[in-house]
Enzyme design. Structure first.
Site, PDB file in Angstrom:
ATOM      1  N   ARG A   9       0.859  -1.184   0.000  1.00  0.00           N
ATOM      2  CA  ARG A   9       0.000   0.000   0.000  1.00  0.00           C
ATOM      3  C   ARG A   9       0.900   1.241   0.000  1.00  0.00           C
ATOM      4  O   ARG A   9       1.188   1.805   1.054  1.00  0.00           O
ATOM      5  CB  ARG A   9      -0.918   0.000   1.223  1.00  0.00           C
ATOM      6  CG  ARG A   9      -1.991  -1.090   1.208  1.00  0.00           C
ATOM      7  CD  ARG A   9      -2.863  -1.012   2.454  1.00  0.00           C
ATOM      8  NE  ARG A   9      -4.118  -1.721   2.319  1.00  0.00           N
ATOM      9  CZ  ARG A   9      -4.364  -2.932   2.821  1.00  0.00           C
ATOM     10  NH1 ARG A   9      -3.433  -3.570   3.484  1.00  0.00           N
ATOM     11  NH2 ARG A   9      -5.552  -3.506   2.668  1.00  0.00           N
ATOM     12  N   ARG A  19       0.972  -1.093  -5.310  1.00  0.00           N
ATOM     13  CA  ARG A  19      -0.272  -0.416  -5.679  1.00  0.00           C
ATOM     14  C   ARG A  19      -0.021   1.079  -5.696  1.00  0.00           C
ATOM     15  O   ARG A  19       0.583   1.620  -4.766  1.00  0.00           O
ATOM     16  CB  ARG A  19      -1.373  -0.751  -4.670  1.00  0.00           C
ATOM     17  CG  ARG A  19      -2.674  -0.053  -5.019  1.00  0.00           C
ATOM     18  CD  ARG A  19      -3.784  -0.430  -4.105  1.00  0.00           C
ATOM     19  NE  ARG A  19      -3.618   0.143  -2.778  1.00  0.00           N
ATOM     20  CZ  ARG A  19      -4.441  -0.111  -1.762  1.00  0.00           C
ATOM     21  NH1 ARG A  19      -5.442  -0.944  -1.929  1.00  0.00           N
ATOM     22  NH2 ARG A  19      -4.256   0.448  -0.593  1.00  0.00           N
ATOM     23  N   ASN A  47     -12.406  -5.704   0.791  1.00  0.00           N
ATOM     24  CA  ASN A  47     -12.758  -4.693   1.800  1.00  0.00           C
ATOM     25  C   ASN A  47     -13.676  -3.644   1.176  1.00  0.00           C
ATOM     26  O   ASN A  47     -14.735  -3.313   1.708  1.00  0.00           O
ATOM     27  CB  ASN A  47     -11.499  -4.008   2.339  1.00  0.00           C
ATOM     28  CG  ASN A  47     -10.510  -4.994   2.910  1.00  0.00           C
ATOM     29  OD1 ASN A  47     -10.897  -6.094   3.292  1.00  0.00           O
ATOM     30  ND2 ASN A  47      -9.247  -4.617   2.970  1.00  0.00           N
ATOM     31  N   ASP A  48     -13.232  -3.121   0.026  1.00  0.00           N
ATOM     32  CA  ASP A  48     -14.069  -2.129  -0.650  1.00  0.00           C
ATOM     33  C   ASP A  48     -15.222  -2.787  -1.396  1.00  0.00           C
ATOM     34  O   ASP A  48     -16.325  -2.237  -1.444  1.00  0.00           O
ATOM     35  CB  ASP A  48     -13.217  -1.282  -1.602  1.00  0.00           C
ATOM     36  CG  ASP A  48     -12.505  -0.159  -0.851  1.00  0.00           C
ATOM     37  OD1 ASP A  48     -13.164   0.494  -0.021  1.00  0.00           O
ATOM     38  OD2 ASP A  48     -11.296   0.042  -1.062  1.00  0.00           O
ATOM     39  N   ARG A 101     -17.136   0.436   5.690  1.00  0.00           N
ATOM     40  CA  ARG A 101     -16.251  -0.581   6.272  1.00  0.00           C
ATOM     41  C   ARG A 101     -15.608  -0.135   7.582  1.00  0.00           C
ATOM     42  O   ARG A 101     -15.099  -0.948   8.338  1.00  0.00           O
ATOM     43  CB  ARG A 101     -15.153  -0.949   5.262  1.00  0.00           C
ATOM     44  CG  ARG A 101     -14.271   0.206   4.892  1.00  0.00           C
ATOM     45  CD  ARG A 101     -13.379  -0.097   3.708  1.00  0.00           C
ATOM     46  NE  ARG A 101     -12.070  -0.544   4.103  1.00  0.00           N
ATOM     47  CZ  ARG A 101     -11.050  -0.718   3.266  1.00  0.00           C
ATOM     48  NH1 ARG A 101     -11.218  -0.475   1.972  1.00  0.00           N
ATOM     49  NH2 ARG A 101      -9.890  -1.119   3.683  1.00  0.00           N
ATOM     50  N   CYS A 144      -6.861  -9.835  -2.180  1.00  0.00           N
ATOM     51  CA  CYS A 144      -5.988  -9.231  -1.167  1.00  0.00           C
ATOM     52  C   CYS A 144      -6.769  -8.490  -0.080  1.00  0.00           C
ATOM     53  O   CYS A 144      -6.179  -7.806   0.742  1.00  0.00           O
ATOM     54  CB  CYS A 144      -4.959  -8.315  -1.809  1.00  0.00           C
ATOM     55  SG  CYS A 144      -5.691  -6.906  -2.653  1.00  0.00           S
TER      56      CYS A 144
HETATM   57  C1  PEP Z   1      -9.561  -3.797  -0.392  1.00  0.00           C
HETATM   58  O1  PEP Z   1     -10.324  -2.854  -0.593  1.00  0.00           O
HETATM   59  O2  PEP Z   1      -9.949  -4.954  -0.160  1.00  0.00           O
HETATM   60  C2  PEP Z   1      -8.093  -3.584  -0.377  1.00  0.00           C
HETATM   61  C3  PEP Z   1      -7.270  -4.601  -0.271  1.00  0.00           C
HETATM   62  O3  PEP Z   1      -7.638  -2.314  -0.434  1.00  0.00           O
HETATM   63  P1  PEP Z   1      -7.648  -1.317   0.839  1.00  0.00           P
HETATM   64  O4  PEP Z   1      -7.991  -2.135   2.046  1.00  0.00           O
HETATM   65  O5  PEP Z   1      -6.295  -0.724   0.928  1.00  0.00           O
HETATM   66  O6  PEP Z   1      -8.722  -0.351   0.463  1.00  0.00           O
HETATM   67 MG    MG Z   2      -9.552  -0.969  -1.400  1.00  0.00          MG
END
Ligand code: PEP
Ligand code: MG
Length: 588
Positions: A304, A340, A462-463, A473, A510
């Site tokens: 990240r 990323r 996650n998103d 979230r 991920c």
């Molecule tokens: C996600 O959104 O799942 C992700 C891995 O990116 P981040 O948690 O950094 O938004």
């Molecule tokens: Mg994300």
């Protein structure tokens, strides 16, 4: 004599495993530092005047804040400040501070914090959220007066000088970064959901962590005893003498389990019937690559990079970025690192990028949108990555892609940067692989088309969960509605895998779901080629993968895909996993 504080148990969201027992260090973003000193009798009138002036200033600030909030968010929201203004009229409390200055001659900062903390403790003992909120208000008022006494507009904590359990209302990503080097043995926060950035960062501290505890930080002070169980999500404040040995036993059991996993580090993440899954690590800062590789990671599946900005609190130039990327690439070589591009915005702000106040920042100016609007920022980063990639193996991944138009726009920048480097005869990795994060439902729907133009997909659950279910979230109020195992999310994952494989590209996952042991069999069965998890989760997930056959996992995923209710899906996954892998400490 007052009776000892009562043991209280809280249930939050466990975000990093392990059990810790220790003393609280109460962290507030704005705790000012000051010392105690004596005021001679002839100076006490002046000290009183200083205190009263700070009080006036505090009133002025609160009234100002109140009026501004009333305009922006309405009268109801502004009432928070009415309650605080009322505290400033509390004759008894102010009288105690003033008579303390008069009689004992201690400086006002000390008396303000002492008296407000006593009030806080009294209020916190009363039942009900009303009193707990007032307890927090009293502390806030005390801090504000102290800051005004010191003439401070902002301040930070000093170093934590011995092992402590960090308790905070919330931790901003930048707080966590600056706490990483401190003596923190566990973390407990009031706010935060399972996939909030704070939760993710607590994992990188590699200590047990629980978030979303609602009010724990209001009920403890520095030095209090606390237990944090990052396996179950339980946090116990003021534990009784009987509770402590019980948790010492749990801590030991967990330690033994962790030690038993050490042997697995050098083995591949391969199912019993020989299907190799790539098991990668998610990291936030370059140095974490070292411990991820030591824990047996096949590579870095998600770096990240925006944390380079947050850690520095400014924008690094091309050379500084090149050095950071080179470092992470060299630390991981020959294993690949997926970098990323900056995923800033939302809750990941940094001061140099002026961000307008947005009413929906998570849906606003963030991630690839910021990069496309700031070509200079974007191209500088791409140049740095392309140059650093010659020192090992790297891939570039783009976050929050909504569809084909954004993909084409970013590819234009990417190709232009490569042309520039060629023209300037600067060495770079011309064959670097590029991929996109699939984390918006719109991207899933266009995955078949986009798969033809990139080398890989990485699903960000996650998103993806947040946007599919419209559930924030990071918001603990809706944390029970945040369900990465919702059948709709599972269906989107399955669709992405199919679309990627049809085009002959690899599909990774991920998001935090990859690190959840209840989901491992499902994800393997859905056909994901790669899972990328926090380094702490690597051994456990590898153990699970090595304990199942791919054939079983596939049958399991087929069954799961028929389930229509989120609750049933969760029960199906957790019950079957608990039955098959009864020995995992995550269940106790
Ligand atoms: C996600 O959104 O799942 C992700 C891995 O990116 P981040 O948690 O950094 O938004
Ligand atoms: Mg994300």
């Amino acid at each position: 004599m007052s009776s000892p504080p009562q043991e209280r148990v809280f249930h939050g969201v466990p975000t990093a495993p392990g059990v810790a027992i220790g003393e609280v260090f109460l962290y507030r973003h704005d705790v000012p530092q000051f010392r105690e000193f004596r005021i001679p009798p002839e100076g006490r009138e002046r000290e009183l005047a200083r205190f009263r002036q700070a009080l006036q200033e505090t009133k002025r600030q609160l009234t100002d804040l109140r009026d501004r909030l009333a305009v922006q968010a309405g009268e109801t929201a502004a009432r928070i400040f009415d309650a605080q203004l009322l505290i400033l009229e509390d004759v008894e409390m102010l009288g105690r501070i003033e008579s303390g200055i008069n009689k004992s001659g201690v400086n006002a900062e000390v008396l303000v914090s002492r008296v407000t903390e006593e009030y806080r403790d009294k209020l916190a003992k009363l039942e009900g959220s009303f009193f707990h909120q007032r307890a927090q208000d009293v502390v806030d008022i005390g801090l504000r007066i102290v800051k005004n006494l010191l003439g401070l507009s902002d301040a930070s904590i000093g170093p934590i000088d011995r092992p402590h359990i960090l308790v905070a209302d919330d931790l901003l990503p930048s707080d966590v970064i600056h706490l990483m080097r401190e003596n923190v043995v566990a973390v407990a926060t009031d706010l935060g959901g399972a996939a909030s950035h704070t939760a993710i960062l607590t994992k990188s501290l590699e200590v047990p962590a629980v978030v979303g505890l609602k009010e724990v930080s209001r009920l403890v002070k520095t030095g209090d005893q606390i237990i944090v169980n990052g396996n179950s999500g339980k946090v116990i404040i003021h534990p009784s003498p009987e509770t402590i040995p019980e948790y010492e036993a749990k801590r030991e059991k967990y330690q033994l389990y962790v030690t038993s996993l050490e042997d697995i580090e050098k083995l591949p993440a391969e199912t019993l019937d020989g299907v190799r899954i790539t098991l990668n690590a998610n990291i936030e800062l370059p140095n974490e690559a070292k411990s991820a590789i030591a824990k047996g990671s096949d590579g870095i599946g998600l770096f990240r990079s925006e944390y380079l900005l947050l850690a520095r609190r400014r924008l690094p130039n091309e050379q500084e970025q090149y050095e950071d990327y080179r470092r992470v690439i060299e630390l991981s070589a020959p294993r690949p690192v997926t970098i990323r591009t900056f995923d800033v915005g939302g809750d990941k702000m940094f001061p140099e990028l002026p961000t307008p106040a947005e009413s929906n920042p998570v849906l606003g100016w963030r991630a690839i949108r910021v990069c496309l609007d700031h070509p200079q920022l974007f191209r500088t980063q791409l140049r740095a990555i392309l140059r650093a990639a010659v020192h090992g193996s790297a891939k570039i991944m783009f976050p929050l892609i909504s569809g084909l138009d954004e993909l084409h726009e970013l590819l234009e920048h990417f190709n232009a940067v490569k042309d520039d480097l060629r023209g300037e005869r600067i060495r770079f990795d011309d064959k670097i692989k590029i991929g996109i994060m699939v984390e918006l439902p719109s991207a899933v729907l266009q995955a078949g088309r986009m798969a033809k133009e990139v080398d890989f997909f990485s699903i960000g659950t996650n998103d993806l969960t947040q946007f599919t279910l419209a559930v924030d979230r990071g918001n603990e109020r809706v944390r029970d509605r945040y369900k990465p195992l919702h059948p709709s999310v599972v269906q989107l994952i399955a669709k992405t895998v199919l679309a990627g494989h049809k085009a002959g590209i690899k599909v990774a996952l991920c998001g935090e779901l990859a690190a959840s042991p209840v989901a491992t069999m499902l994800l393997v069965g859905l056909g994901l080629d790669e899972l990328s998890v926090s380094p702490v989760a690597l051994p456990e997930i590898k153990k699970l993968i090595r304990s199942m056959t791919f054939a079983d996992a596939k049958a399991f995923a087929n069954k799961a895909q028929k389930i229509q209710s989120a609750r049933e899906m969760e029960a199906f996954c957790s019950k079957s996993m608990k039955k098959r892998f009864a020995n995992l400490p995550i269940w106790f």
